[in-house]
Design an enzyme around this catalytic site. Structure first.
Site, PDB file in Angstrom:
ATOM      1  N   ASP A 139       0.856  -1.205   0.000  1.00 49.27           N
ATOM      2  CA  ASP A 139       0.000   0.000   0.000  1.00 49.27           C
ATOM      3  C   ASP A 139       0.883   1.243   0.000  1.00 49.27           C
ATOM      4  OD1 ASP A 139      -3.154   0.729   1.439  1.00 49.27           O
ATOM      5  OD2 ASP A 139      -1.655   2.225   0.905  1.00 49.27           O
ATOM      6  N   MET A 140       0.679   2.098  -0.992  1.00 49.01           N
ATOM      7  CA  MET A 140       1.490   3.308  -1.102  1.00 49.01           C
ATOM      8  C   MET A 140       1.162   4.270   0.042  1.00 49.01           C
ATOM      9  SD  MET A 140       3.151   2.437  -3.704  1.00 49.01           S
ATOM     10  CE  MET A 140       4.119   3.940  -3.847  1.00 49.01           C
ATOM     11  N   ASP A 200      -3.500   2.288  -5.523  1.00 50.80           N
ATOM     12  CA  ASP A 200      -2.276   2.285  -4.715  1.00 50.80           C
ATOM     13  C   ASP A 200      -2.154   1.080  -3.795  1.00 50.80           C
ATOM     14  OD1 ASP A 200      -3.914   2.856  -2.445  1.00 50.80           O
ATOM     15  OD2 ASP A 200      -2.235   3.956  -1.565  1.00 50.80           O
ATOM     16  N   GLU A 201      -2.952   0.060  -4.042  1.00 49.44           N
ATOM     17  CA  GLU A 201      -2.988  -1.044  -3.085  1.00 49.44           C
ATOM     18  C   GLU A 201      -3.155  -2.379  -3.796  1.00 49.44           C
ATOM     19  OE1 GLU A 201      -6.140  -0.439  -0.253  1.00 49.44           O
ATOM     20  OE2 GLU A 201      -5.876  -2.442   0.597  1.00 49.44           O
TER      21      GLU A 201
HETATM   22  P1  TTP Z   1      -5.275   5.029   1.007  1.00 49.03           P
HETATM   23  O1  TTP Z   1      -4.236   3.985   0.750  1.00 49.03           O
HETATM   24  O2  TTP Z   1      -6.388   4.705   1.925  1.00 49.03           O
HETATM   25  O3  TTP Z   1      -4.575   6.334   1.599  1.00 49.03           O
HETATM   26  P2  TTP Z   1      -3.182   6.960   1.285  1.00 49.03           P
HETATM   27  O4  TTP Z   1      -2.381   6.149   0.336  1.00 49.03           O
HETATM   28  O5  TTP Z   1      -3.403   8.382   0.866  1.00 49.03           O
HETATM   29  O6  TTP Z   1      -2.494   7.014   2.705  1.00 49.03           O
HETATM   30  P3  TTP Z   1      -1.897   5.806   3.564  1.00 49.03           P
HETATM   31  O7  TTP Z   1      -0.459   6.126   3.728  1.00 49.03           O
HETATM   32  O8  TTP Z   1      -2.645   5.840   4.850  1.00 49.03           O
HETATM   33  O9  TTP Z   1      -2.127   4.556   2.781  1.00 49.03           O
HETATM   34  O10 TTP Z   1      -5.907   5.513  -0.341  1.00 49.03           O
HETATM   35  C1  TTP Z   1      -5.138   5.640  -1.534  1.00 49.03           C
HETATM   36  C2  TTP Z   1      -5.584   6.819  -2.348  1.00 49.03           C
HETATM   37  O11 TTP Z   1      -6.978   6.710  -2.646  1.00 49.03           O
HETATM   38  C3  TTP Z   1      -5.424   8.138  -1.631  1.00 49.03           C
HETATM   39  O12 TTP Z   1      -4.123   8.700  -1.812  1.00 49.03           O
HETATM   40  C4  TTP Z   1      -6.523   8.966  -2.197  1.00 49.03           C
HETATM   41  C5  TTP Z   1      -7.607   7.982  -2.598  1.00 49.03           C
HETATM   42  N1  TTP Z   1      -8.708   8.022  -1.606  1.00 49.03           N
HETATM   43  C6  TTP Z   1      -9.808   8.836  -1.865  1.00 49.03           C
HETATM   44  O13 TTP Z   1      -9.858   9.475  -2.917  1.00 49.03           O
HETATM   45  N2  TTP Z   1     -10.818   8.894  -0.942  1.00 49.03           N
HETATM   46  C7  TTP Z   1     -10.785   8.207   0.239  1.00 49.03           C
HETATM   47  O14 TTP Z   1     -11.714   8.298   1.066  1.00 49.03           O
HETATM   48  C8  TTP Z   1      -9.645   7.355   0.494  1.00 49.03           C
HETATM   49  C9  TTP Z   1      -9.558   6.567   1.779  1.00 49.03           C
HETATM   50  C10 TTP Z   1      -8.643   7.305  -0.464  1.00 49.03           C
HETATM   51 MG    MG Z   2      -2.172   4.091   0.617  1.00 48.53          MG
END
Ligand code: TTP
Ligand code: MG
Length: 386
Positions: A11-12, A105-106
Site C-alpha cells: 500500500d502506497m 495504490d494497493e
Molecule cells: P489510502 O491507501 O487509503 O490512503 P493513502 O495512500 O493516501 O495514505 P496511507 O499512507 O494511509 O495509505 O488511499 C489511496 C488513495 O486513494 C489516496 O491517496 C486517495 C484515494 N482516496 C480517496 O480518494 N478517498 C478516500 O476516502 C480514500 C480513503 C482514499
Molecule cells: Mg495508501
C-alpha cells in the site's frame, strides 16, 4: 486442508499527496491536501504533515481549510495517479502474476509460489520497496502474512515506509492489541453493537464468549470470531483469472442507494449462476467486487463447503458479503461484479446426502433457465427482482 500460503500486501503511503510532491519539489515539506476544492468537496488524502493537523480522507474540504489554513490544497489529477499506478503494478507483476488490484495504490500478491528464489519472504518485500522508490520516488508499506487479512493489517501497522512479516505462529500475539475497527467486517454499525461487550481490540473479541456475541450478531458472530483468530482463506483474485465465471456492470452515474445496488447484484448473481449451469460447472468461492466513484476497488470472497451453481445459494453468499462488508459512504459505486471460483465439473463430488431444499432450488433454476432460453432473457424473473 488448505496449503500454507504467503500473502503480501503493498500500500502506497499518502499516495495522491506524495505524487504531487514528487511532481513539484517546492511543496515537498508543506502540508499537502488533495481533494475536491469546491465548498462541497471532500479530502481524498492528506500527506503525513497535514494529518498532524487532524486532516484525513473523506473530511469536508471546508473543515480541512479551517484546520490548516497554510496548507497546500490541490485538485485530484486522476490521470497522473493512474500513470504512476501502472508503473507500480508493472513492478509488482514482475515478481508474480498473482497480483490483485485493490485500488490504484494497493495490491495483494500471493507469493507462495516464488519463495523458492529467496532467503525469506521479507527479501522480495524489501526489493519491491526499493524498486518502487527508485522508479517513482515514492514509499510504500509492505505487510506479509499467512493470509490477506493478516498481510493487510501488517502493512497498516508499520505505516509509512514499513516492512513487517507476521508468521502463522505469531498471528495471535500480533492481533491481540490491534484496534477492532481495523478488522475486516467491523464497520461503524458492528462496532456500535459490540462496544457493549467492551470489545476495543481484536484480542478482546477473541476472548468474548461466542453465545453472547451470537445473540447480538447472529451467525455473523462465527465469521468475526474466525477472523479474530486470524483465519482467512480468501484467495488473491487476479484480473485475468480464467478459472472463474464472473460478470461485471459499470454504471453511467455513481449509485448510492443500497436497495438499487442489491437489485443489481442479484441480477449479476443470476447471470453468473446461469452461465455456470450452462457450462455444467459448480464453484465454491463467491467473490463480490465493488468499485467506488474514486476507483478504489474492493473485493471480498467467501468459500462455502459444497460447490454449487444454484442461484439461491450463490445469492445467499453475495448478499451476506454485501451486508457485512460494504460500508456505504459518499463516494458512490461505479461498478459491481460477482464471480464464482474454485470451479469443478458438475457432479464430480459424491453426493453424500441430498438436501431437499437445494433439490427444489435446482428444479426451479432449471425451469427458469429453460423458459428464458425459449422466450428470451428476462421472461421469467424471481420475486427478488421486485
Ligand atoms: P489510502 O491507501 O487509503 O490512503 P493513502 O495512500 O493516501 O495514505 P496511507 O499512507 O494511509 O495509505 O488511499 C489511496 C488513495 O486513494 C489516496 O491517496 C486517495 C484515494 N482516496 C480517496 O480518494 N478517498 C478516500 O476516502 C480514500 C480513503 C482514499
Ligand atoms: Mg495508501
Amino acid at each position: 486442508m488448505v496449503a500454507q500460503r504467503t500473502i503480501m500486501h503493498v500500500d502506497m503511503d499518502a499516495f495522491f499527496a506524495r505524487v504531487e510532491k514528487i511532481d513539484n519539489p517546492e511543496i515537498a515539506d508543506k502540508p499537502v491536501i488533495v481533494g475536491g476544492l469546491s465548498d462541497r468537496g471532500v479530502v481524498s488524502t492528506a500527506c503525513y504533515q497535514a494529518r498532524e493537523y487532524g486532516i484525513g480522507s473523506a473530511m469536508p474540504m471546508t473543515e480541512a481549510r479551517r484546520l490548516c489554513p497554510e496548507g497546500e490544497f490541490l485538485p485530484v489529477r486522476g490521470e497522473r495517479y493512474r500513470q504512476v499506478s501502472e508503473k507500480i503494478f508493472d513492478i509488482l507483476r514482475s515478481y508474480t502474476p498473482k497480483v490483485e488490484t485493490v485500488s490504484l495504490d494497493e495490491a495483494f500478491m500471493d507469493i507462495s509460489g516464488v519463495l523458492g528464489r529467496y532467503d525469506s519472504p521479507r527479501q522480495p518485500g524489501g526489493e519491491i520497496k526499493n524498486e518502487i522508490r527508485n522508479q517513482t520516488g515514492l514509499t510504500c508499506s509492505v505487510g506479509i502474512g499467512p493470509n490477506k487479512m493478516i498481510a493487510k493489517l501488517a502493512s497498516e501497522e508499520n505505516k509509512p515506509d514499513g516492512l513487517l512479516e507476521v508468521k502463522e505462529e505469531e498471528k495471535g500475539d500480533f492481533l491481540e492489541d490491534i484496534d477492532i475497527r481495523s478488522m475486516w467486517g467491523v464497520g461503524k454499525k458492528t462496532y456500535q453493537k459490540i462496544k457493549q461487550f467492551e470489545i476495543e481490540t481484536i484480542g478482546d473479541l477473541q476472548e468474548c464468549p461466542l453465545p453472547e456475541l451470537r445473540e447480538e450478531l447472529g451467525d455473523r458472530a462465527y465469521v468475526l470470531k474466525k477472523r479474530a483468530r486470524g483465519e482467512d482463506d480468501s484467495p488473491v483474485v487476479t484480473e485475468s483469472e480464467t478459472k472463474s465465471v464472473s460478470n461485471e456492470t459499470t454504471f453511467s452515474e455513481d449509485l448510492t442507494d443500497s436497495k438499487v445496488l442489491k437489485k443489481k447484484l442479484f441480477q449479476l448473481t443470476e447471470k453468473v449462476s446461469r452461465r455456470l449451469r450452462e457450462k455444467e460447472l459448480e464453484g465454491r468461492t463467491v467473490t463480490v467486487k465493488i468499485r467506488r466513484g474514486d476507483y478504489t476497488t474492493f473485493t471480498r470472497s467467501h468459500t462455502i463447503k459444497r460447490p454449487t451453481s444454484v442461484t439461491e445459494k450463490i445469492w445467499k453468499v453475495v448478499n451476506f458479503l454485501f451486508d457485512t462488508e460494504y460500508e456505504p459512504d459518499s463516494r458512490g459505486v461505479r461498478l459491481l461484479g460477482v464471480g464464482v471460483e474454485n470451479l469443478q465439473e458438475k457432479g464430480q463430488q459424491e453426493e453424500l446426502f441430498v438436501d431437499p431444499e437445494e433439490e427444489n432450488q435446482k428444479e426451479l433454476n432449471r425451469l427458469i433457465d429453460d423458459l428464458n432460453s425459449e422466450y428470451g432473457d428476462g421472461t421469467i424473473k424471481r420475486g427478488r427482482h421486485l
